[in-house]
Every structure is written in structure tokens, then in C-alpha cells.
Design an enzyme around this catalytic site. Structure first.
Site, PDB file in Angstrom:
ATOM      1  N   CYS A  45      35.884 -61.405 -23.493  1.00 18.45           N
ATOM      2  CA  CYS A  45      35.000 -60.649 -24.558  1.00 18.45           C
ATOM      3  C   CYS A  45      34.184 -59.675 -23.821  1.00 18.45           C
ATOM      4  O   CYS A  45      33.943 -60.134 -22.622  1.00 18.45           O
ATOM      5  CB  CYS A  45      34.378 -61.601 -25.639  1.00 18.45           C
ATOM      6  N   UNK A  69      29.426 -61.737 -25.180  1.00 15.79           N
ATOM      7  CA  UNK A  69      28.864 -63.292 -25.603  1.00 15.79           C
ATOM      8  C   UNK A  69      29.352 -64.184 -24.642  1.00 15.79           C
ATOM      9  O   UNK A  69      28.478 -64.797 -23.978  1.00 15.79           O
ATOM     10  CB  UNK A  69      29.244 -63.646 -26.838  1.00 15.79           C
TER      11      UNK A  69
END
Length: 136
Positions: free
Chosen positions: A38, A41
Site C-alpha cells: 500500500c 498506511u
């Protein structure tokens, strides 16, 4: 038997890289790789991996970044026909361990993102048939 504390600590630091043993028979057709993760996060919580992704990954030839929302960071090893050979989790690894793994796998690291790749490394990490890790 007991080990001196500095030696014990040194061995513990090597544990993540020792947990992945390179199977050269399985990976003999490795041609390129990609890091899937990702964009924010997960990486923001993994400072070592984020440092690798933002600063070191752009230096590697035949290695790219693919952002996938919510994905844990993994190194995906691929053949010249884009067949997936192996997925290696990076979350528990330190930045220097990831760099060492890529070196062991035969990826070429440039001095800067724009630096040319020497002719002998254009196909790296691919190896000619019969080459072994020692030939790298």
C-alpha cells in the site's frame, strides 16, 4: 552453553534474513521483480521498509514498485514471461536486509536512479543456464 551478549544480539538481528532461504532451483528463471505494498498506511508503520521503498528501490534495475491499497509489503519475483515465482514478505525485514537479499538474488543496484546500467547487467538478475549464486 551460553553465548556472549554481542554475539547473541548479532544473531538475532540476522534472523529475518535467515528466515527466507533462497531456493536457487525454484528461482533459476528469475528475471525481474516488483515490490507490492500500500502507499501509505502499512508503510508509515514500517519505517525500515518505507526507507527502502522511497530511497533504495529506485536504484535497482529490473525492480519496480506497485501500489496496492491495503497490501502488506512483499517482494514478488518474476520470470521473463511475467510468471510469478515467489512472494517474499518484507514487513519484518530491515532496510539493509532487503538490500542484501536483492544483492544475493542478483539484482543490479545503480549509483543513482538515472545512472546507466552496464551491458553485463542489463538482464540482471537473470542468469545464464548453469550459473549459480557464486557466479554472480
Amino acid at each position: 552453553m551460553w553465548l556472549p551478549l554481542p554475539l547473541l544480539l548479532g544473531l538475532l538481528q540476522l534472523q529475518p534474513i535467515l528466515s527466507y532461504q533462497i531456493d536457487w532451483n525454484k528461482l533459476e528463471r528469475i528475471n525481474r521483480g516488483k515490490v507490492e505494498s500500500c502507499g501509505g498506511u502499512q508503510l508509515n508503520r514500517l519505517k525500515e521498509v518505507k526507507g527502502f521503498v522511497t530511497e533504495d528501490l529506485p536504484l535497482y534495475h529490473n525492480l519496480e514498485m506497485k501500489h496496492i491499497p491495503g497490501a502488506d509489503p512483499e517482494l514478488v519475483l518474476i520470470t521473463s514471461r511475467y510468471e510469478e515465482l515467489e512472494r517474499i514478505p518484507l514487513s519484518d525485514m530491515k532496510r539493509d536486509e532487503i538490500n542484501q537479499l536483492l544483492k544475493d538474488l542478483g539484482f543490479y543496484r545503480k549509483s543513482s536512479p538515472d545512472a546507466p546500467v552496464p551491458a553485463e547487467f542489463k538482464m540482471a538478475p537473470a542468469r545464464a543456464s548453469g550459473d549459480t549464486k557464486e557466479d554472480l
